[in-house]
Design a protein around this motif. Structure first.
Motif, PDB file in Angstrom:
ATOM      1  N   HIS A   1       0.769  -1.203   0.004  1.00 19.09           N
ATOM      2  CA  HIS A   1       0.114  -0.027   0.002  1.00 19.09           C
ATOM      3  C   HIS A   1       0.869   1.271   0.153  1.00 19.09           C
ATOM      4  CE1 HIS A   1      -3.104  -2.893   0.806  1.00 19.09           C
ATOM      5  NE2 HIS A   1      -2.604  -3.128   1.914  1.00 19.09           N
TER       6      HIS A   1
ATOM      7  N   ALA B   1      -2.023   4.364   4.520  1.00 25.02           N
ATOM      8  CA  ALA B   1      -2.687   3.603   3.141  1.00 25.02           C
ATOM      9  C   ALA B   1      -3.212   2.160   3.430  1.00 25.02           C
ATOM     10  CB  ALA B   1      -1.791   3.842   2.007  1.00 25.02           C
ATOM     11  N   THR B   2      -2.191   1.551   4.527  1.00 20.19           N
ATOM     12  CA  THR B   2      -2.316   0.146   5.016  1.00 20.19           C
ATOM     13  C   THR B   2      -3.450   0.231   5.740  1.00 20.19           C
ATOM     14  OG1 THR B   2      -0.090  -0.257   4.538  1.00 20.19           O
ATOM     15  CG2 THR B   2      -1.300  -1.691   6.150  1.00 20.19           C
TER      16      THR B   2
ATOM     17  N   ASN C   1      -6.498   0.772   3.506  1.00 22.85           N
ATOM     18  CA  ASN C   1      -7.163  -0.281   2.404  1.00 22.85           C
ATOM     19  C   ASN C   1      -7.309  -1.625   3.042  1.00 22.85           C
ATOM     20  OD1 ASN C   1      -6.408   1.765   0.610  1.00 22.85           O
ATOM     21  ND2 ASN C   1      -4.393   0.951   0.127  1.00 22.85           N
ATOM     22  N   GLU C   2      -6.731  -2.004   4.124  1.00 22.50           N
ATOM     23  CA  GLU C   2      -7.190  -3.122   4.887  1.00 22.50           C
ATOM     24  C   GLU C   2      -8.246  -3.145   5.752  1.00 22.50           C
ATOM     25  OE1 GLU C   2      -4.859  -6.050   5.160  1.00 22.50           O
ATOM     26  OE2 GLU C   2      -3.583  -5.612   3.337  1.00 22.50           O
TER      27      GLU C   2
END
Length: 269
Positions: free
Chosen positions: A227, A232-233, A236-237
């Motif tokens: 990511h 962002a991790t 997105n997760e």
């Protein structure tokens, strides 16, 4: 006085008496907070349970409760609260092996805590190291995450390195859950300071790089981040809870009670 407050005070006084009988220093117990009235059991683990504590060592406690609640820290005392379901996820993990080997029951109203510890089983060290390798992707987007998130990243790198060294010791047939003993075994006095749970002073890049170097020596090169950054991790997760998500959340330091992020489960390596 509120009856529930009186009950909590009685529980705390009883716990202090038992812990004193286990040899825990009175000055350490000064930080013991009131315990929730609904607590079903309590155990002590770590150096204070093993009997190899030194001045300044924390007292690590685990409380069995009916509903999830955040961990607390007061003075030299750390209390982690687990439900029976949460504890059951520790079967076959490093954390479970640590409890089974070192923990001492302070009290256990219904025997649930004792049974949970007894059922922890053996550690699959290959699986543990593979999970640690996946989590290490968080250390491959440093150009976007440093220096802002250095304290959280160092905390997670220290956690993974300590866990991997424990796993190595188990795989070698000589289990160890003491960072001071690890330092002796590896002939590196600095390892005890580097891996200690309580860290005085500010996080440093030098300590971070030393942890990453140690990790690479055990699990190899880190996989690239999917990511591109910690933030962002998490974004997105979020809909797919994972080890990587939990690591990212804790590296960000977003653990405030009441936040949605506080619902991320504890990592049990």
């Amino acid at each position: 006085m509120d009856p529930s407050r009186l009950e909590r005070n009685v529980i705390r006084d009883d716990v202090v008496r038992v812990l004193l009988g286990m040899g825990i220093a009175p000055n350490v117990l000064e930080g013991l907070p009131e315990l929730p009235a609904e607590i079903e059991g309590l155990l002590v683990y770590g150096s204070q349970a093993r009997g190899d504590a030194v001045p300044g060592s924390d007292l690590d406690l685990l409380g069995l409760v009916n509903a999830p609640r955040p961990s607390t820290h007061s003075g030299d005392v750390n209390i982690s609260y687990y439900t029976r379901d949460q504890l059951s996820t520790g079967v076959g993990t490093l954390f479970g092996a640590h409890l089974k080997r070192d923990a001492k029951i302070v009290w256990d109203n219904h025997g649930h805590l004792s049974r949970a510890v007894e059922n922890m089983g053996e550690v699959d060290t290959d699986r543990l190291l593979a999970r640690a390798h996946r989590m290490s992707e968080l250390f491959t987007s440093l150009e976007r995450d440093l220096p802002k998130y250095l304290p959280g990243l160092l905390r997670q790198a220290r956690y993974l390195l300590r866990s991997c060294l424990y796993a190595q010791a188990i795989a070698d047939g000589d289990p160890c859950f003491s960072v001071r003993e690890l330092a002796v075994r590896h002939g590196d006095p600095n390892l005890a300071r580097l891996l200690a749970s309580s860290q005085p002073g500010e996080a440093t890049c030098a300590d971070f790089e030393e942890c990453l170097s140690g990790l690479r020596g055990i699990i190899g090169d880190f996989p690239p981040s999917e990511h591109g950054s910690l933030e962002a991790t998490v974004v997105n997760e979020w809909e797919q809870p994972s080890d990587v998500l939990s690591m990212a959340v804790m590296a960000l330091g977003v653990t405030v009670e009441g936040s949605d992020y506080a619902e991320v489960e504890k990592i049990l390596l």
